[in-house]
Design a protein around this motif. Sequence first.
Motif, PDB file in Angstrom:
ATOM      1  N   ALA A   1     -21.876  33.099  46.408  1.00 50.63           N
ATOM      2  CA  ALA A   1     -22.640  31.861  46.123  1.00 50.63           C
ATOM      3  C   ALA A   1     -22.437  30.847  47.427  1.00 50.63           C
ATOM      4  O   ALA A   1     -23.680  30.203  47.709  1.00 50.63           O
ATOM      5  CB  ALA A   1     -22.118  31.029  45.137  1.00 50.63           C
TER       6      ALA A   1
ATOM      7  N   SER B   1     -23.737  31.291  40.821  1.00 50.33           N
ATOM      8  CA  SER B   1     -23.271  30.168  40.596  1.00 50.33           C
ATOM      9  C   SER B   1     -23.047  29.918  38.936  1.00 50.33           C
ATOM     10  O   SER B   1     -22.155  29.555  38.629  1.00 50.33           O
ATOM     11  CB  SER B   1     -24.307  28.890  40.893  1.00 50.33           C
ATOM     12  OG  SER B   1     -24.381  28.919  42.272  1.00 50.33           O
TER      13      SER B   1
ATOM     14  N   LEU C   1     -22.553  22.058  44.111  1.00 48.26           N
ATOM     15  CA  LEU C   1     -23.628  23.306  43.807  1.00 48.26           C
ATOM     16  C   LEU C   1     -24.771  23.057  42.864  1.00 48.26           C
ATOM     17  O   LEU C   1     -25.729  23.522  43.337  1.00 48.26           O
ATOM     18  CB  LEU C   1     -22.499  24.657  43.306  1.00 48.26           C
ATOM     19  CG  LEU C   1     -23.393  25.771  43.270  1.00 48.26           C
ATOM     20  CD1 LEU C   1     -23.765  26.160  44.718  1.00 48.26           C
ATOM     21  CD2 LEU C   1     -22.312  26.997  42.808  1.00 48.26           C
TER      22      LEU C   1
END
Length: 161
Positions: free
Chosen positions: A20, A60, A99
């Motif tokens: 990720a 994620s 994120l």
Amino acid sequence: MTKLLLSLHVLAAILLIGPATVAASLFPRFARQALAPDGDRTKKGTAALRILHRITRVYSAISVTVPAFGMATAQRMGVLGDTWLVVSMALTAVAAVLLAIAVFSQDAIIDALDLHDTEPEAAPKLAAGLPRLSMITGLFALTWAVVTVLMIVRPGSTTGA
């Protein structure tokens, strides 16, 4: 059981957060190419951008297991109240927010590519935000690096590390 949980926690961190981080970090580079004027855009670059976006989103979502295994491990070890762990959990929350911002920014860019033929003026606006996206993904990677160091060093622990 503690060793199993710790092993799962470390494996999940390596196998889920690593990809990720790499995909999110590479996304702005390929986005510059994909958002370039039509003469400079390549199908290969756009396809790579979509793959990086998918990797970032999927990994994620699945990487939620990392803090879950970490909390279970910390509970078994009896260190839930230790300062290094509390700081690590706070930084993990910061990393999750960073994120999420990166993924939503990527969503906007992918949507713009889908609508590029009808709204060509959206691409330059999104391209202007790519340095910000690069900074966010860099901060995300840095946050995970600090969490990793805290997990290894564990200030105040009795392991002698």
